[in-house]
Enzyme design. Structure first.
Site, PDB file in Angstrom:
ATOM      1  N   SER A  68     -40.542  18.134  18.124  1.00 35.41           N
ATOM      2  CA  SER A  68     -40.699  18.791  19.425  1.00 35.41           C
ATOM      3  C   SER A  68     -39.453  18.669  20.303  1.00 35.41           C
ATOM      4  O   SER A  68     -39.555  18.550  21.523  1.00 35.41           O
ATOM      5  CB  SER A  68     -41.949  18.276  20.158  1.00 35.41           C
ATOM      6  OG  SER A  68     -43.114  18.602  19.422  1.00 35.41           O
ATOM      7  N   GLU A  85     -38.379  11.511  12.119  1.00 34.39           N
ATOM      8  CA  GLU A  85     -39.308  12.506  12.633  1.00 34.39           C
ATOM      9  C   GLU A  85     -40.727  11.949  12.622  1.00 34.39           C
ATOM     10  O   GLU A  85     -41.422  12.026  11.599  1.00 34.39           O
ATOM     11  CB  GLU A  85     -39.268  13.770  11.758  1.00 34.39           C
ATOM     12  CG  GLU A  85     -37.922  14.448  11.732  1.00 34.39           C
ATOM     13  CD  GLU A  85     -38.048  15.938  11.427  1.00 34.39           C
ATOM     14  OE1 GLU A  85     -37.554  16.727  12.237  1.00 34.39           O
ATOM     15  OE2 GLU A  85     -38.676  16.299  10.422  1.00 34.39           O
ATOM     16  N   GLY A 126     -37.175  22.141  14.922  1.00 31.86           N
ATOM     17  CA  GLY A 126     -38.055  23.105  14.256  1.00 31.86           C
ATOM     18  C   GLY A 126     -38.316  24.306  15.133  1.00 31.86           C
ATOM     19  O   GLY A 126     -37.513  25.238  15.215  1.00 31.86           O
ATOM     20  N   GLY A 127     -39.451  24.299  15.818  1.00 34.95           N
ATOM     21  CA  GLY A 127     -39.889  25.457  16.595  1.00 34.95           C
ATOM     22  C   GLY A 127     -38.815  26.027  17.515  1.00 34.95           C
ATOM     23  O   GLY A 127     -38.592  27.243  17.553  1.00 34.95           O
ATOM     24  N   HIS A 161     -39.129  16.183   3.948  1.00 39.75           N
ATOM     25  CA  HIS A 161     -39.770  16.549   5.215  1.00 39.75           C
ATOM     26  C   HIS A 161     -41.263  16.205   5.173  1.00 39.75           C
ATOM     27  O   HIS A 161     -41.908  16.355   4.134  1.00 39.75           O
ATOM     28  CB  HIS A 161     -39.573  18.043   5.488  1.00 39.75           C
ATOM     29  CG  HIS A 161     -39.929  18.410   6.893  1.00 39.75           C
ATOM     30  ND1 HIS A 161     -41.238  18.587   7.291  1.00 39.75           N
ATOM     31  CD2 HIS A 161     -39.163  18.597   7.991  1.00 39.75           C
ATOM     32  CE1 HIS A 161     -41.247  18.863   8.590  1.00 39.75           C
ATOM     33  NE2 HIS A 161     -40.006  18.890   9.035  1.00 39.75           N
ATOM     34  N   GLU A 210     -43.768  17.722   6.183  1.00 42.29           N
ATOM     35  CA  GLU A 210     -44.659  18.824   5.777  1.00 42.29           C
ATOM     36  C   GLU A 210     -44.699  18.967   4.266  1.00 42.29           C
ATOM     37  O   GLU A 210     -45.712  19.411   3.712  1.00 42.29           O
ATOM     38  CB  GLU A 210     -44.212  20.123   6.473  1.00 42.29           C
ATOM     39  CG  GLU A 210     -44.550  20.072   7.970  1.00 42.29           C
ATOM     40  CD  GLU A 210     -43.696  20.950   8.849  1.00 42.29           C
ATOM     41  OE1 GLU A 210     -42.944  21.794   8.335  1.00 42.29           O
ATOM     42  OE2 GLU A 210     -43.780  20.774  10.088  1.00 42.29           O
ATOM     43  N   GLY A 229     -44.040  19.663  15.895  1.00 45.55           N
ATOM     44  CA  GLY A 229     -44.779  20.891  16.198  1.00 45.55           C
ATOM     45  C   GLY A 229     -45.924  20.698  17.173  1.00 45.55           C
ATOM     46  O   GLY A 229     -46.763  21.577  17.326  1.00 45.55           O
ATOM     47  N   ASN A 288     -34.285  23.741  11.476  1.00 43.87           N
ATOM     48  CA  ASN A 288     -35.229  23.880  10.356  1.00 43.87           C
ATOM     49  C   ASN A 288     -36.149  25.052  10.673  1.00 43.87           C
ATOM     50  O   ASN A 288     -37.070  24.923  11.474  1.00 43.87           O
ATOM     51  CB  ASN A 288     -36.028  22.578  10.204  1.00 43.87           C
ATOM     52  CG  ASN A 288     -37.101  22.692   9.136  1.00 43.87           C
ATOM     53  OD1 ASN A 288     -37.142  23.658   8.379  1.00 43.87           O
ATOM     54  ND2 ASN A 288     -37.975  21.694   9.079  1.00 43.87           N
ATOM     55  N   TRP A 289     -35.862  26.187  10.046  1.00 44.27           N
ATOM     56  CA  TRP A 289     -36.649  27.394  10.331  1.00 44.27           C
ATOM     57  C   TRP A 289     -38.017  27.381   9.650  1.00 44.27           C
ATOM     58  O   TRP A 289     -38.825  28.280   9.890  1.00 44.27           O
ATOM     59  CB  TRP A 289     -35.859  28.634   9.911  1.00 44.27           C
ATOM     60  CG  TRP A 289     -34.725  28.983  10.839  1.00 44.27           C
ATOM     61  CD1 TRP A 289     -34.330  28.304  11.964  1.00 44.27           C
ATOM     62  CD2 TRP A 289     -33.844  30.118  10.727  1.00 44.27           C
ATOM     63  NE1 TRP A 289     -33.270  28.942  12.546  1.00 44.27           N
ATOM     64  CE2 TRP A 289     -32.945  30.057  11.819  1.00 44.27           C
ATOM     65  CE3 TRP A 289     -33.734  31.175   9.816  1.00 44.27           C
ATOM     66  CZ2 TRP A 289     -31.942  31.019  12.011  1.00 44.27           C
ATOM     67  CZ3 TRP A 289     -32.738  32.127  10.015  1.00 44.27           C
ATOM     68  CH2 TRP A 289     -31.857  32.049  11.110  1.00 44.27           C
ATOM     69  N   LYS A 290     -38.250  26.414   8.789  1.00 41.69           N
ATOM     70  CA  LYS A 290     -39.544  26.316   8.081  1.00 41.69           C
ATOM     71  C   LYS A 290     -39.906  27.661   7.440  1.00 41.69           C
ATOM     72  O   LYS A 290     -39.017  28.347   6.941  1.00 41.69           O
ATOM     73  CB  LYS A 290     -40.631  25.819   9.045  1.00 41.69           C
ATOM     74  CG  LYS A 290     -40.206  24.525   9.754  1.00 41.69           C
ATOM     75  CD  LYS A 290     -41.311  23.839  10.483  1.00 41.69           C
ATOM     76  CE  LYS A 290     -40.752  22.591  11.161  1.00 41.69           C
ATOM     77  NZ  LYS A 290     -41.775  21.765  11.771  1.00 41.69           N
TER      78      LYS A 290
HETATM   79  P1  PGA Z   1     -40.526  20.749  15.613  1.00 47.58           P
HETATM   80  O1  PGA Z   1     -40.188  20.463  14.069  1.00 47.58           O
HETATM   81  O2  PGA Z   1     -39.199  20.745  16.346  1.00 47.58           O
HETATM   82  O3  PGA Z   1     -41.169  22.111  15.622  1.00 47.58           O
HETATM   83  O4  PGA Z   1     -41.412  19.679  16.079  1.00 47.58           O
HETATM   84  C1  PGA Z   1     -39.206  19.536  13.711  1.00 47.58           C
HETATM   85  C2  PGA Z   1     -39.164  19.422  12.219  1.00 47.58           C
HETATM   86  O5  PGA Z   1     -40.222  19.507  11.590  1.00 47.58           O
HETATM   87  O6  PGA Z   1     -38.088  19.244  11.615  1.00 47.58           O
END
Ligand code: PGA
Length: 263
Positions: free
Chosen positions: A215, A169, A236-237, A95, A97, A175, A9-11
């Site tokens: 994370s 999640e 994500g990150g 998600h 977010e 994050g 997930n590149w956000k």
């Molecule tokens: P993260 O994000 O790996 O940066 O914690 C995961 C996600 O939001 O899918």
């Protein structure tokens, strides 16, 4: 045996100018038999990532990070599921977010899921509790309510044939560098399958892949994939870092081989 899946997930990172190169680099460093790989860039980079992967590794799927709950209409700035045809074959739905930034509700997420399934997009439905909810001992209740809210109107057979994936999640782990434990993630995966069972999913509950997200790194992925109930990760990150993705997918390859998926 359930698929082993690593979804990136590149956000809100990358541009159409640099996304193709990153996708190609990640693809070439993550060739691992039996692991299903998905890259979810921002909408505007979907075409660049699709084109780059067509050259370097067509086995890597492309996913969108969101989709609208209507098919068309006066919804400025939104993208409907049919518009993703030819650009993406997967989509992230619900998600945390987006629950936070766009006030998405479980009911709305359920409608997005319906549009995704109708369009033949493979959905990754995200669920997860806030820190205060976990501390109050309510994590499984919260996730159960999210699943009921999003899935109540769905025919389990349709979700099964659309090969729905669920990502657990925990919001406090996203994050933050503070991941859940493998044991907690596994307990939640069991609870998720129990919730699906209670919704009438029968055997489909057991066949539904459940990913952990929050994370995830190359250093901690092993803790999650050591749990038979966990089928991969939504990253994500770390997904923007080719070295990290190489390590994560290499570990996923071990699980895929153990499950007999690699041959
Ligand atoms: P993260 O994000 O790996 O940066 O914690 C995961 C996600 O939001 O899918």
């Amino acid at each position: 045996m359930r698929d082993v899946i690593v979804a990136a997930n590149w956000k809100m990172h990358t541009t159409p100018a640099d996304a193709g190169d990153l996708a190609s680099t990640v693809a070439s460093r993550t060739r691992e038999a039996g692991v299903t790989r998905v890259i979810c860039p921002p909408y505007v980079a979907l075409a660049a990532v699709r084109d780059a992967l067509a050259e370097t590794d067509p086995d890597v799927a492309v996913g969108a990070q969101n989709v609208h709950h209507e098919l068309a209409g006066a919804h400025t700035g939104e993208i409907a599921a049919p518009m993703l045809a030819g650009l993406a074959s997967w989509v992230i739905v619900g998600h945390s977010e987006r629950r936070r930034d766009a006030a998405e509700t479980d009911e709305l997420i359920g409608r997005k899921l319906a549009r995704a399934l109708e369009a033949g997009l493979r959905p990754i439905l995200c669920v997860g509790e806030q820190l205060a909810e976990r501390e109050a001992g309510r994590a499984t209740d919260v996730v159960d309510a999210q699943l009921r809210g999003a899935l109540a109107d769905h025919d389990p057979a349709a979700a099964a044939s659309g090969r729905l994936v669920i990502a657990y999640e925990p919001v406090w782990a996203i994050g933050t560098g503070r991941n859940a434990t493998g044991a907690d993630a596994s307990a939640m995966a069991d609870a998720i399958r129990a919730s699906l069972g209670a919704l009438g999913w029968g055997e489909t509950a057991d066949a539904t892949p459940i990913l952990y997200g929050g994370s995830v790194t190359s250093a901690n992925i092993g803790e999650f994939l050591a749990e038979p109930s966990i089928d991969g990760a939504l990253v994500g990150g770390a997904s923007l870092k080719p070295d990290e993705m190489a390590g994560i997918v290499a570990r996923a390859g071990i699980t895929a081989r153990a499950r007999g998926l690699a041959g």
